[in-house]
Motif scaffolding. Structure first.
Motif, PDB file in Angstrom:
ATOM      1  N   ASN A 124       0.823  -1.213   0.000  1.00 22.97           N
ATOM      2  CA  ASN A 124       0.000   0.000   0.000  1.00 22.97           C
ATOM      3  C   ASN A 124       0.858   1.265   0.000  1.00 22.97           C
ATOM      4  O   ASN A 124       0.492   2.273  -0.619  1.00 22.97           O
ATOM      5  N   TRP A 125       1.964   1.214   0.706  1.00 23.60           N
ATOM      6  CA  TRP A 125       2.910   2.335   0.732  1.00 23.60           C
ATOM      7  C   TRP A 125       3.458   2.601  -0.683  1.00 23.60           C
ATOM      8  O   TRP A 125       3.467   3.741  -1.157  1.00 23.60           O
ATOM      9  N   ILE A 126       3.898   1.547  -1.342  1.00 24.55           N
ATOM     10  CA  ILE A 126       4.438   1.702  -2.693  1.00 24.55           C
ATOM     11  C   ILE A 126       3.371   2.187  -3.664  1.00 24.55           C
ATOM     12  O   ILE A 126       3.606   3.087  -4.484  1.00 24.55           O
ATOM     13  N   LYS A 127       2.179   1.608  -3.567  1.00 25.58           N
ATOM     14  CA  LYS A 127       1.106   1.972  -4.484  1.00 25.58           C
ATOM     15  C   LYS A 127       0.497   3.329  -4.153  1.00 25.58           C
ATOM     16  O   LYS A 127      -0.079   3.980  -5.034  1.00 25.58           O
ATOM     17  N   GLY A 128       0.590   3.751  -2.909  1.00 21.82           N
ATOM     18  CA  GLY A 128      -0.115   4.966  -2.506  1.00 21.82           C
ATOM     19  C   GLY A 128      -1.611   4.797  -2.622  1.00 21.82           C
ATOM     20  O   GLY A 128      -2.359   5.742  -2.855  1.00 21.82           O
ATOM     21  N   ALA A 129      -2.068   3.553  -2.421  1.00 21.23           N
ATOM     22  CA  ALA A 129      -3.477   3.221  -2.605  1.00 21.23           C
ATOM     23  C   ALA A 129      -3.776   1.934  -1.846  1.00 21.23           C
ATOM     24  O   ALA A 129      -2.872   1.286  -1.290  1.00 21.23           O
ATOM     25  N   TYR A 130      -5.064   1.555  -1.855  1.00 17.75           N
ATOM     26  CA  TYR A 130      -5.523   0.351  -1.161  1.00 17.75           C
ATOM     27  C   TYR A 130      -6.339  -0.488  -2.145  1.00 17.75           C
ATOM     28  O   TYR A 130      -6.920   0.049  -3.101  1.00 17.75           O
ATOM     29  N   PRO A 131      -6.378  -1.800  -1.951  1.00 21.65           N
ATOM     30  CA  PRO A 131      -7.057  -2.655  -2.937  1.00 21.65           C
ATOM     31  C   PRO A 131      -8.552  -2.408  -2.957  1.00 21.65           C
ATOM     32  O   PRO A 131      -9.150  -2.006  -1.956  1.00 21.65           O
ATOM     33  N   ILE A 132      -9.158  -2.690  -4.098  1.00 23.90           N
ATOM     34  CA  ILE A 132     -10.610  -2.552  -4.209  1.00 23.90           C
ATOM     35  C   ILE A 132     -11.319  -3.885  -4.007  1.00 23.90           C
ATOM     36  O   ILE A 132     -12.519  -3.925  -3.727  1.00 23.90           O
ATOM     37  N   LYS A 133     -10.557  -5.002  -4.130  1.00 26.94           N
ATOM     38  CA  LYS A 133     -11.172  -6.314  -3.910  1.00 26.94           C
ATOM     39  C   LYS A 133     -10.092  -7.351  -3.640  1.00 26.94           C
ATOM     40  O   LYS A 133      -8.902  -7.130  -3.913  1.00 26.94           O
ATOM     41  N   ALA A 134     -10.525  -8.491  -3.095  1.00 28.98           N
ATOM     42  CA  ALA A 134      -9.613  -9.597  -2.824  1.00 28.98           C
ATOM     43  C   ALA A 134     -10.329 -10.922  -3.050  1.00 28.98           C
ATOM     44  O   ALA A 134     -11.543 -11.028  -2.845  1.00 28.98           O
ATOM     45  N   GLU A 135      -9.570 -11.927  -3.487  1.00 26.37           N
ATOM     46  CA  GLU A 135     -10.074 -13.294  -3.577  1.00 26.37           C
ATOM     47  C   GLU A 135      -8.921 -14.235  -3.258  1.00 26.37           C
ATOM     48  O   GLU A 135      -7.758 -13.902  -3.481  1.00 26.37           O
ATOM     49  N   GLY A 136      -9.233 -15.381  -2.692  1.00 26.82           N
ATOM     50  CA  GLY A 136      -8.136 -16.268  -2.338  1.00 26.82           C
ATOM     51  C   GLY A 136      -8.594 -17.566  -1.726  1.00 26.82           C
ATOM     52  O   GLY A 136      -9.790 -17.890  -1.698  1.00 26.82           O
ATOM     53  N   PHE A 175      -6.472 -20.174  10.478  1.00 28.91           N
ATOM     54  CA  PHE A 175      -5.889 -20.979   9.404  1.00 28.91           C
ATOM     55  C   PHE A 175      -4.374 -21.038   9.572  1.00 28.91           C
ATOM     56  O   PHE A 175      -3.777 -20.204  10.265  1.00 28.91           O
ATOM     57  N   ASP A 176      -3.744 -22.024   8.929  1.00 29.31           N
ATOM     58  CA  ASP A 176      -2.280 -22.031   8.918  1.00 29.31           C
ATOM     59  C   ASP A 176      -1.716 -21.625   7.558  1.00 29.31           C
ATOM     60  O   ASP A 176      -0.502 -21.561   7.386  1.00 29.31           O
ATOM     61  N   HIS A 177      -2.599 -21.306   6.580  1.00 29.58           N
ATOM     62  CA  HIS A 177      -2.107 -20.776   5.311  1.00 29.58           C
ATOM     63  C   HIS A 177      -3.183 -19.957   4.617  1.00 29.58           C
ATOM     64  O   HIS A 177      -4.385 -20.242   4.730  1.00 29.58           O
ATOM     65  N   HIS A 178      -2.728 -18.915   3.926  1.00 30.13           N
ATOM     66  CA  HIS A 178      -3.590 -18.037   3.138  1.00 30.13           C
ATOM     67  C   HIS A 178      -2.848 -17.680   1.849  1.00 30.13           C
ATOM     68  O   HIS A 178      -1.651 -17.388   1.884  1.00 30.13           O
ATOM     69  N   SER A 179      -3.566 -17.642   0.749  1.00 29.13           N
ATOM     70  CA  SER A 179      -3.026 -17.145  -0.515  1.00 29.13           C
ATOM     71  C   SER A 179      -4.093 -16.250  -1.134  1.00 29.13           C
ATOM     72  O   SER A 179      -5.198 -16.717  -1.438  1.00 29.13           O
ATOM     73  N   VAL A 180      -3.777 -14.967  -1.290  1.00 23.32           N
ATOM     74  CA  VAL A 180      -4.790 -13.968  -1.653  1.00 23.32           C
ATOM     75  C   VAL A 180      -4.311 -13.147  -2.845  1.00 23.32           C
ATOM     76  O   VAL A 180      -3.150 -12.721  -2.892  1.00 23.32           O
ATOM     77  N   THR A 181      -5.208 -12.905  -3.786  1.00 22.25           N
ATOM     78  CA  THR A 181      -4.954 -11.987  -4.883  1.00 22.25           C
ATOM     79  C   THR A 181      -5.695 -10.684  -4.615  1.00 22.25           C
ATOM     80  O   THR A 181      -6.928 -10.687  -4.461  1.00 22.25           O
ATOM     81  N   TYR A 182      -4.942  -9.615  -4.543  1.00 24.74           N
ATOM     82  CA  TYR A 182      -5.511  -8.278  -4.331  1.00 24.74           C
ATOM     83  C   TYR A 182      -5.481  -7.508  -5.647  1.00 24.74           C
ATOM     84  O   TYR A 182      -4.458  -7.499  -6.346  1.00 24.74           O
ATOM     85  N   THR A 183      -6.576  -6.854  -5.958  1.00 23.16           N
ATOM     86  CA  THR A 183      -6.646  -6.018  -7.157  1.00 23.16           C
ATOM     87  C   THR A 183      -6.829  -4.561  -6.757  1.00 23.16           C
ATOM     88  O   THR A 183      -7.680  -4.241  -5.906  1.00 23.16           O
ATOM     89  N   TYR A 184      -6.029  -3.691  -7.372  1.00 24.70           N
ATOM     90  CA  TYR A 184      -6.086  -2.257  -7.108  1.00 24.70           C
ATOM     91  C   TYR A 184      -6.850  -1.552  -8.229  1.00 24.70           C
ATOM     92  O   TYR A 184      -7.040  -2.116  -9.317  1.00 24.70           O
ATOM     93  N   GLU A 185      -7.281  -0.342  -7.967  1.00 22.11           N
ATOM     94  CA  GLU A 185      -8.151   0.356  -8.908  1.00 22.11           C
ATOM     95  C   GLU A 185      -7.507   0.539 -10.280  1.00 22.11           C
ATOM     96  O   GLU A 185      -8.188   0.525 -11.302  1.00 22.11           O
TER      97      GLU A 185
END
Length: 434
Positions: A248-260, A276-286
């Motif tokens: 978020n720091w690098i993007k200067g923004a926050y995701p609009i959605k997530a799935e995982g 949980f002991d594991h998570h894998s998430v895809t975040y999409t930004y605007e």
């Protein structure tokens, strides 16, 4: 005239309809004849370490109050602090050792600056109270475990800014030279626009506290807090939030959605509560940027804690071991951070906070971005727990609170074990998260 009090007081003064900064007397602490009083809320290892770091800034600081839900935790923190720094810096009388769920309110009253380091589920209420009482704040990450808590923190962040109260949050990478210098170059366009990235917190997991005879359910969950979402948020929120904050720091923004996807495969005992002991998430930004966030607790497996990014003109690599590297599209090195002599970022964040206070400056407003990065992690947890695509705006407005209806030792948290001692686990496709 008590110059320190006039300097540190943070209730805004209204004169002729204009708000006057509470920092009207710069350098009030610099003479060393009047100490900055600090209080510790949450006396675990991180809170104890934060007190050490406050003292190591070199300013005239005294610890005057401590608060924790457990007496033994408080005493276990007090002893090493006192043993190292003695009565010259530690002025916590028995009357100023506050114990219980509401102890934080009394401890905050005693201080100019408060360190908030209790389990994350308590952070929203502790932060709100500190700002209500007009205190400068250092607080640990994450800053909440659900959207209800996030909104509290955002409201308090706005109030802190209006009152010109410095707030530093323990996202220490934001104070680490390798990250600061590398990300500055990214923001200056060294590798073009960031279009994708992969960030990881993969390790063996953390401590476990076993249930002991005579514990109520509330005490057990409080002692073993890492494994219950109302207290910890799951490790995607408690640990992986560091990596997500870098995104978020690098993007200067926050995701609009997530799935995982995620689940429990190895750390799935009674003592591992509900997380949980594991998570894998895809975040999409605007702007279409896609980020993979991965975290797991697999003992004996390969460990990886770092961040990689791809830009239109090159790529980046960062990790907490003072690594910060940039390459162009042809693989030529654009920047390779020299970490020799770099200061420990855990210390640096305290150095910078207390310098601002001593200098009479309002410089740090970390709470808003900390809340939104914590919400990014919660968004990811919502996606893996539900198996759904979760939208940021909808998730942020969720009214689902994970906190118990009442906080006392004989009350029950919302999640309880079955007759065999196992806790209910989120089931993707069935679990409601919003």
């Amino acid at each position: 005239m008590n110059h320190r009090r006039n300097f540190i007081k943070t209730s805004a003064l209204i004169a002729g309809g204009a708000m006057i900064s509470p920092f009207a007397l710069p350098k009030a602490f610099a003479t060393g004849d009047d100490a900055i009083k600090i209080a510790l809320i949450g006396c675990g290892g991180r809170g104890t370490g934060a007190v050490f770091q406050a003292f190591e800034t070199g300013y005239n600081i005294k610890l005057v109050a401590m608060a924790d839900a457990f007496r033994d935790r408080l005493e276990g923190s007090y002893k090493p602090i006192f043993d190292k720094y003695g009565k010259e810096k530690v002025e916590v009388s028995e009357e100023k050792k506050f114990v219980g769920f509401d102890a934080y309110k009394d401890a905050i009253k005693e201080a100019d600056v408060v360190i908030l380091a209790a389990p994350p589920g308590f952070r929203p209420d502790h932060f709100q109270e500190a700002i209500r009482q007009n205190k400068q704040v250092f607080m640990e990450k994450p800053v909440a475990t659900d959207a209800v808590g996030i909104r509290k923190v955002l409201d308090a962040a706005k109030e802190a800014s209006e009152k010109k109260l410095n707030v530093v949050v323990g996202f220490q990478r934001r104070y680490q030279d390798s990250y600061v210098e590398t990300i500055k170059r990214i923001h200056d366009g060294a590798i073009g626009d960031i279009v994708s990235g992969q960030v990881y917190w993969n390790d063996a997991g953390v401590w476990v506290k076993q249930r002991e005879a005579g514990m109520t359910e509330m005490e057990y969950q409080m002692r073993n807090w890492y494994y219950f979402n109302w207290l910890c948020g799951d490790h995607i929120v408690e640990q992986h939030v560091h990596n997500l904050d870098v995104v978020n720091w690098i993007k200067g923004a926050y995701p609009i959605k997530a799935e995982g996807t995620g689940g429990r495969f190895i750390r799935n005992g009674k003592e591992h509560g509900e997380i949980f002991d594991h998570h894998s998430v895809t975040y999409t930004y605007e702007d279409g940027t896609v980020i993979l966030g991965e975290c797991r607790h697999f003992p004996g497996a390969h460990n990886r804690v770092d961040e990689t990014f791809q830009g239109t003109n090159g790529r980046a690599y960062l990790n907490a071991g003072n690594k910060g590297q940039l390459w162009d599209r042809n693989g030529n090195v654009l920047y390779n951070h020299d970490g020799k002599g770099n200061k420990n970022p855990y210390q640096k964040e305290h150095d910078m906070l207390f310098k601002a206070i001593v200098d009479g400056e309002f410089k740090y407003q970390d709470a808003e971005h900390a809340a939104k990065s914590t919400m990014t992690a919660i968004l990811g947890r919502n996606a893996t727990y539900s198996g759904k695509v979760v939208q940021w705006d909808e998730a942020l407005q969720s009214e689902i609170s994970l906190m118990p209806a009442r906080l006392d030792w004989n009350s029950n948290p919302q999640v309880l074990p079955d007759d065999a001692g196992y806790y209910p686990i989120a089931l993707p496709g069935k679990t409601k998260v919003i």
